[in-house]
Design a protein around this motif. Structure first.
Motif, PDB file in Angstrom:
ATOM      1  N   GLN A  18      12.340  33.606  10.791  1.00 16.14           N
ATOM      2  CA  GLN A  18      12.004  34.824  11.515  1.00 16.14           C
ATOM      3  C   GLN A  18      11.426  34.478  12.880  1.00 16.14           C
ATOM      4  N   PRO A  19      11.902  35.119  13.902  1.00 17.29           N
ATOM      5  CA  PRO A  19      11.312  34.874  15.221  1.00 17.29           C
ATOM      6  C   PRO A  19       9.824  35.235  15.215  1.00 17.29           C
ATOM      7  N   LYS A  20       9.028  34.434  15.869  1.00 15.04           N
ATOM      8  CA  LYS A  20       7.576  34.618  15.877  1.00 15.04           C
ATOM      9  C   LYS A  20       7.152  35.843  16.681  1.00 15.04           C
ATOM     10  N   ASP A  21       7.987  36.265  17.598  1.00 16.63           N
ATOM     11  CA  ASP A  21       7.590  37.348  18.480  1.00 16.63           C
ATOM     12  C   ASP A  21       7.965  38.735  17.967  1.00 16.63           C
ATOM     13  N   LEU A  22       8.460  38.822  16.750  1.00 19.37           N
ATOM     14  CA  LEU A  22       8.775  40.138  16.193  1.00 19.37           C
ATOM     15  C   LEU A  22       7.490  40.927  15.981  1.00 19.37           C
ATOM     16  N   PRO A  23       7.491  42.207  16.307  1.00 17.04           N
ATOM     17  CA  PRO A  23       6.328  43.034  15.969  1.00 17.04           C
ATOM     18  C   PRO A  23       6.121  43.021  14.454  1.00 17.04           C
ATOM     19  N   LYS A  24       4.866  43.083  14.036  1.00 11.99           N
ATOM     20  CA  LYS A  24       4.574  42.950  12.614  1.00 11.99           C
ATOM     21  C   LYS A  24       5.317  43.992  11.767  1.00 11.99           C
ATOM     22  N   PHE A  25       5.580  45.155  12.305  1.00  6.53           N
ATOM     23  CA  PHE A  25       6.236  46.203  11.542  1.00  6.53           C
ATOM     24  C   PHE A  25       7.697  45.884  11.226  1.00  6.53           C
ATOM     25  N   TRP A  26       8.260  44.900  11.912  1.00  8.66           N
ATOM     26  CA  TRP A  26       9.647  44.512  11.684  1.00  8.66           C
ATOM     27  C   TRP A  26       9.764  43.307  10.765  1.00  8.66           C
ATOM     28  N   ARG A  27       8.649  42.682  10.435  1.00 12.91           N
ATOM     29  CA  ARG A  27       8.686  41.501   9.583  1.00 12.91           C
ATOM     30  C   ARG A  27       8.863  41.922   8.130  1.00 12.91           C
ATOM     31  N   ALA A  28       9.579  41.101   7.388  1.00 12.77           N
ATOM     32  CA  ALA A  28       9.858  41.409   5.983  1.00 12.77           C
ATOM     33  C   ALA A  28       8.620  41.212   5.112  1.00 12.77           C
ATOM     34  N   SER A  29       8.439  42.107   4.166  1.00 13.36           N
ATOM     35  CA  SER A  29       7.383  41.971   3.167  1.00 13.36           C
ATOM     36  C   SER A  29       7.905  41.144   2.006  1.00 13.36           C
ATOM     37  N   THR A  30       7.005  40.770   1.131  1.00 19.78           N
ATOM     38  CA  THR A  30       7.381  40.038  -0.072  1.00 19.78           C
ATOM     39  C   THR A  30       8.249  40.942  -0.937  1.00 19.78           C
ATOM     40  N   THR A  31       9.345  40.385  -1.466  1.00 15.40           N
ATOM     41  CA  THR A  31      10.241  41.172  -2.320  1.00 15.40           C
ATOM     42  C   THR A  31       9.599  41.377  -3.690  1.00 15.40           C
ATOM     43  N   PRO A  32      10.057  42.367  -4.442  1.00 15.10           N
ATOM     44  CA  PRO A  32       9.532  42.568  -5.799  1.00 15.10           C
ATOM     45  C   PRO A  32       9.684  41.326  -6.684  1.00 15.10           C
ATOM     46  N   ASP A  33      10.808  40.612  -6.575  1.00 11.45           N
ATOM     47  CA  ASP A  33      10.985  39.384  -7.363  1.00 11.45           C
ATOM     48  C   ASP A  33       9.983  38.312  -6.968  1.00 11.45           C
ATOM     49  N   GLN A  34       9.728  38.167  -5.667  1.00  4.92           N
ATOM     50  CA  GLN A  34       8.744  37.192  -5.202  1.00  4.92           C
ATOM     51  C   GLN A  34       7.343  37.566  -5.682  1.00  4.92           C
ATOM     52  N   GLN A  39       2.829  36.435  -9.345  1.00  5.52           N
ATOM     53  CA  GLN A  39       1.909  36.866 -10.389  1.00  5.52           C
ATOM     54  C   GLN A  39       2.011  35.974 -11.621  1.00  5.52           C
ATOM     55  N   LEU A  40       3.218  35.586 -11.974  1.00  9.25           N
ATOM     56  CA  LEU A  40       3.401  34.736 -13.151  1.00  9.25           C
ATOM     57  C   LEU A  40       2.896  33.314 -12.923  1.00  9.25           C
ATOM     58  N   ILE A  41       3.033  32.822 -11.712  1.00  9.32           N
ATOM     59  CA  ILE A  41       2.686  31.428 -11.436  1.00  9.32           C
ATOM     60  C   ILE A  41       1.212  31.144 -11.675  1.00  9.32           C
ATOM     61  N   HIS A  42       0.331  31.959 -11.139  1.00  8.39           N
ATOM     62  CA  HIS A  42      -1.081  31.598 -11.323  1.00  8.39           C
ATOM     63  C   HIS A  42      -1.542  31.790 -12.756  1.00  8.39           C
ATOM     64  N   TRP A  43      -0.956  32.753 -13.476  1.00 10.94           N
ATOM     65  CA  TRP A  43      -1.310  32.891 -14.891  1.00 10.94           C
ATOM     66  C   TRP A  43      -0.761  31.709 -15.685  1.00 10.94           C
ATOM     67  N   ASP A  44       0.430  31.226 -15.331  1.00 11.01           N
ATOM     68  CA  ASP A  44       0.984  30.049 -15.984  1.00 11.01           C
ATOM     69  C   ASP A  44       0.100  28.827 -15.734  1.00 11.01           C
ATOM     70  N   LEU A  45      -0.396  28.682 -14.527  1.00 10.55           N
ATOM     71  CA  LEU A  45      -1.285  27.563 -14.227  1.00 10.55           C
ATOM     72  C   LEU A  45      -2.566  27.642 -15.049  1.00 10.55           C
ATOM     73  N   ILE A  46      -3.139  28.828 -15.174  1.00  6.94           N
ATOM     74  CA  ILE A  46      -4.341  28.988 -16.002  1.00  6.94           C
ATOM     75  C   ILE A  46      -4.034  28.606 -17.447  1.00  6.94           C
ATOM     76  N   ASP A  47      -2.870  29.024 -17.961  1.00  4.79           N
ATOM     77  CA  ASP A  47      -2.482  28.656 -19.325  1.00  4.79           C
ATOM     78  C   ASP A  47      -2.366  27.141 -19.479  1.00  4.79           C
ATOM     79  N   ARG A  48      -1.813  26.475 -18.470  1.00  5.63           N
ATOM     80  CA  ARG A  48      -1.698  25.009 -18.532  1.00  5.63           C
ATOM     81  C   ARG A  48      -3.066  24.351 -18.548  1.00  5.63           C
ATOM     82  N   PHE A  49      -3.992  24.871 -17.752  1.00  7.29           N
ATOM     83  CA  PHE A  49      -5.351  24.323 -17.744  1.00  7.29           C
ATOM     84  C   PHE A  49      -6.009  24.487 -19.111  1.00  7.29           C
ATOM     85  N   THR A  50      -5.843  25.651 -19.714  1.00  4.12           N
ATOM     86  CA  THR A  50      -6.522  25.914 -20.987  1.00  4.12           C
ATOM     87  C   THR A  50      -5.840  25.245 -22.177  1.00  4.12           C
TER      88      THR A  50
END
Length: 165
Positions: A18-34, A39-50
């Motif tokens: 993404q070009p750095k000079d894009l106005p923030k309103f034109w930048r893509a947000s995180t997708t639902p899959d991302q 959300q799953l990653i940090h809970w998985d890490l906690i499970d690995r620790f425990t």
């Protein structure tokens, strides 16, 4: 499952595309899959620790994830989002556990939580789930890039301390 490091690498690549000079309103947000992956990653890490299956790479991923979310919270606050004192404390408390957990790993070779650290990690993970849902204008990508840079410094510090022993 994707690691936090892999997701952050993907975020860096996307940010570079993404070009750095894009106005923030034109930048893509995180997708639902991302968002779901995050959300799953940090809970998985906690499970690995425990469960006792976490290793050094999981420790680094967990720390990097926390840095990412702390930065995401900071960037969202700069953009006008208000957070409760409890949410801010949950993030700060987790960041404050990193040194003790890393030192324990250096001494014992084991990656895990004591009871207080587990409660702290769970509270922070709940806040993280909310933060990723608030992402807008590519803020999570910026936070991921920042945390990747921070982990370079943390790893250097840990390596220097290990060599000094």
């Amino acid at each position: 499952m994707r690691t936090a490091q892999h997701l952050q690498s993907m975020a860096i690549q996307a940010a570079m595309a993404q070009p750095k000079d894009l106005p923030k309103f034109w930048r893509a947000s995180t997708t639902p899959d991302q968002k779901l992956d995050a959300q799953l990653i940090h809970w998985d890490l906690i499970d690995r620790f425990t469960s006792g299956t976490a290793g050094r790479a999981d420790l680094w991923d967990w720390m990097e994830t926390g840095f990412t979310y702390s930065q995401l919270m900071r960037l969202l606050a700069e953009d006008g989002t208000e957070f409760t004192p409890e949410a801010m404390a949950a993030i700060a408390d987790q960041l404050n556990t990193y040194e003790a957990i890393a030192q324990r790993h250096a001494r014992t070779g084991r990656v895990g939580f004591n009871a207080t650290e587990l409660l702290t990690a769970r509270a922070a993970a709940s806040v993280f789930d909310s933060l990723i849902e608030m992402d807008r204008y590519g803020v999570a990508e910026k936070a991921a890039i920042w945390s990747t840079e921070q982990m370079v410094h943390v790893r250097r510090k840990m390596l220097a301390e290990a060599c000094a022993i």
